[in-house]
Design a protein around this motif. Structure first.
Motif, mmCIF file in Angstrom:
data_model
loop_
_atom_site.group_PDB
_atom_site.id
_atom_site.type_symbol
_atom_site.label_atom_id
_atom_site.label_comp_id
_atom_site.label_asym_id
_atom_site.label_seq_id
_atom_site.Cartn_x
_atom_site.Cartn_y
_atom_site.Cartn_z
ATOM 1 N N TYR A 51 0.863 -1.180 0.000
ATOM 2 C CA TYR A 51 0.000 0.000 0.000
ATOM 3 C C TYR A 51 0.890 1.218 0.000
ATOM 4 C CZ TYR A 51 -3.311 -3.520 1.517
ATOM 5 O OH TYR A 51 -4.077 -4.646 1.615
ATOM 6 N N GLU A 52 0.422 2.281 -0.629
ATOM 7 C CA GLU A 52 1.246 3.496 -0.712
ATOM 8 C C GLU A 52 1.198 4.224 0.613
ATOM 9 O OE1 GLU A 52 3.350 4.518 -2.951
ATOM 10 O OE2 GLU A 52 2.952 2.722 -4.129
ATOM 11 N N GLY A 53 2.316 4.221 1.331
ATOM 12 C CA GLY A 53 2.378 4.936 2.596
ATOM 13 C C GLY A 53 1.462 4.297 3.608
ATOM 14 N N ARG A 54 1.614 4.692 4.857
ATOM 15 C CA ARG A 54 0.712 4.156 5.867
ATOM 16 C C ARG A 54 -0.319 5.219 6.170
ATOM 17 N NH1 ARG A 54 2.000 0.968 11.479
ATOM 18 N NH2 ARG A 54 -0.115 0.235 11.699
ATOM 19 N N ILE A 55 -1.347 5.287 5.327
ATOM 20 C CA ILE A 55 -2.358 6.332 5.466
ATOM 21 C C ILE A 55 -3.587 5.751 6.133
ATOM 22 C CG2 ILE A 55 -3.815 7.977 4.259
ATOM 23 C CD1 ILE A 55 -1.608 7.933 2.051
ATOM 24 N N LEU A 56 -3.937 6.296 7.261
ATOM 25 C CA LEU A 56 -5.143 5.856 7.945
ATOM 26 C C LEU A 56 -6.338 6.568 7.322
ATOM 27 C CD1 LEU A 56 -3.605 6.057 11.472
ATOM 28 C CD2 LEU A 56 -4.154 3.981 10.249
ATOM 29 N N PRO A 57 -7.499 5.940 7.360
ATOM 30 C CA PRO A 57 -8.644 6.499 6.634
ATOM 31 C C PRO A 57 -8.994 7.929 7.004
ATOM 32 C CG PRO A 57 -9.258 4.615 8.006
ATOM 33 C CD PRO A 57 -7.789 4.660 7.985
ATOM 34 N N THR A 63 -2.845 -11.846 7.627
ATOM 35 C CA THR A 63 -2.977 -10.435 7.322
ATOM 36 C C THR A 63 -3.319 -10.246 5.846
ATOM 37 O OG1 THR A 63 -1.767 -8.373 7.125
ATOM 38 C CG2 THR A 63 -0.466 -10.342 7.089
ATOM 39 N N THR A 64 -3.980 -9.120 5.539
ATOM 40 C CA THR A 64 -4.314 -8.838 4.144
ATOM 41 C C THR A 64 -3.074 -8.457 3.333
ATOM 42 O OG1 THR A 64 -4.833 -6.606 4.839
ATOM 43 C CG2 THR A 64 -6.674 -8.117 4.555
ATOM 44 N N ARG A 65 -1.982 -8.169 4.016
ATOM 45 C CA ARG A 65 -0.734 -7.860 3.302
ATOM 46 C C ARG A 65 -0.250 -9.068 2.508
ATOM 47 N NH1 ARG A 65 1.252 -3.092 4.343
ATOM 48 N NH2 ARG A 65 3.361 -3.099 3.574
#
Lengths: 213, 147
Positions: free
Chosen positions: B35-41, B104-106
């Motif tokens: 995922y691009e960066g660790r961006i929380l919703p 994990t979904t990763r």
């Protein structure tokens, strides 16, 4: 709507966030609430809503509590009550049942209040984080509190850090975040640890914007 | 209460057919979601609003990429939701190890390429070996049994 809800602490576990990172969470199970009284500034001097929770047997509650419940016009037998201080109370009515899951939908940072685990009579190392003494070179006892204050006043100042009762006190953990809600199991996942033993009652309070900063 | 925790965890487990049995000595191909960066919703929402306010609607978050990591499983830790496995491979002469959560979904997919005969639960001795010494004897007849 309501900015404070009670819940039972279930325990800690792991879950994965949207990106698959593992997050340590505490699971708590919220209670169904019943409105038992609305406090208005003109009558009580402040604005709040009184809520009852925790179902029990009729013989387990006393007459005053029975009176509170019958005044609210609810069938349920609830043993505990608390107040949520808030300005918007006009949308609520006596005897109304509230599902906490609907309340917490847009909550941001929260404060979790509980009663910490009792540790009994604890020494100064455990209670105040004293370093103790060396463990080698023949030290007979290495967790003594040692010197605490001046000797000149010939008495101990109040509030000195001494051994004594530790824990079983009300503790709030601030700035925790709600991670998820599972509707089938009625479980809220809070990121991080919350005070108190498993099975204990904790209160989740929405932090005001000023507090959250 | 323990049962509630177990129910909460089992709701997050991947379906049994998506997760192969992973054992030490297996050669696996792991597909990783990036995922691009660790961006929380919440932050992502604010970012979108800020971009919208500036009128820069052209800026979009990059789509997620997939990466493949292939190597030998040198250990499996934990069980259930917290089960992890460590994969070791040699990348341009340097040993690389990655540890993944199974559920994990990763981890998009796990494919077992080859199974080997090993006599240890943790194959840490492979770290001290290079070249031919890192070969493991293939476990031929048991492949059919496990699958």
């Amino acid at each position: 709507m309501i900015n404070k809800i009670p819940a039972t602490k279930i325990g800690m576990t792991t879950m994965f966030d949207e990106q698959g990172f593992s997050v340590p969470v505490t699971l708590v199970q919220p209670f169904t609430l019943v409105v038992t009284e609305l406090k208005r500034p003109e009558k009580h001097g402040y604005s709040a809503v009184q809520l009852a929770f925790k179902e029990t047997l009729r013989k387990r509650i006393n007459k005053p509590q029975q009176g509170v419940l019958s005044k609210a016009g609810t069938e349920k037998i609830l043993s505990k009550s608390y107040e949520s201080r808030q300005d918007e109370i006009d949308a609520l009515s006596l005897g109304q049942e509230i599902n906490p899951a609907e309340v917490i939908g847009d909550w941001g940072k929260i404060k979790v209040t509980g009663t910490s685990k009792g540790k009994g009579f604890a020494g100064a190392v455990k209670r105040w984080g004293f370093r103790g003494q060396q463990r080698t070179h023949g030290d007979p006892d290495n967790r003594r509190p040692m010197s605490n204050n001046a000797t000149d006043p010939a008495r101990v100042f109040k509030g000195s850090r001494r051994p004594g009762r530790l824990g079983a006190k009300q503790i709030s953990t601030r700035g925790l975040k709600l991670q998820s809600y599972n509707p089938e199991l009625n479980l809220i996942a809070i990121k991080g640890a919350v005070p108190g033993p498993v099975g204990g009652t904790v209160f989740l309070t929405l932090m005001s914007k000023a507090e959250a900063k | 209460m323990q049962q509630l925790i177990r129910d909460f965890e089992s709701a997050q487990l991947k379906a049994a057919e998506d997760v192969p049995v992973i054992k030490p000595g297996d050669t696996v191909r792991v597909k990783i979601n990036l995922y691009e960066g660790r961006i929380l919703p919440v932050i992502a929402m604010k970012k979108i609003q800020r971009i919208a306010a500036k009128g820069k609607s052209g800026r979009e978050q990059k789509a997620e990429r997939q990466q493949t990591f292939e190597g030998t499983v040198i250990g499996v830790q934990g069980s259930g939701l917290r089960q992890k496995f460590t994969v070791r491979k040699l990348a341009s002469g340097v040993g690389v190890e990655k540890t993944f959560f199974v559920h994990t979904t990763r981890v998009a997919a796990i494919e077992v390429v080859r199974r080997s005969h090993v006599r240890r639960a943790k194959l840490y001795y492979l770290r001290d070996r290079v070249g031919k010494a890192t070969r493991l004897r293939e476990k031929r007849e048991n492949v059919a049994k496990v699958d």
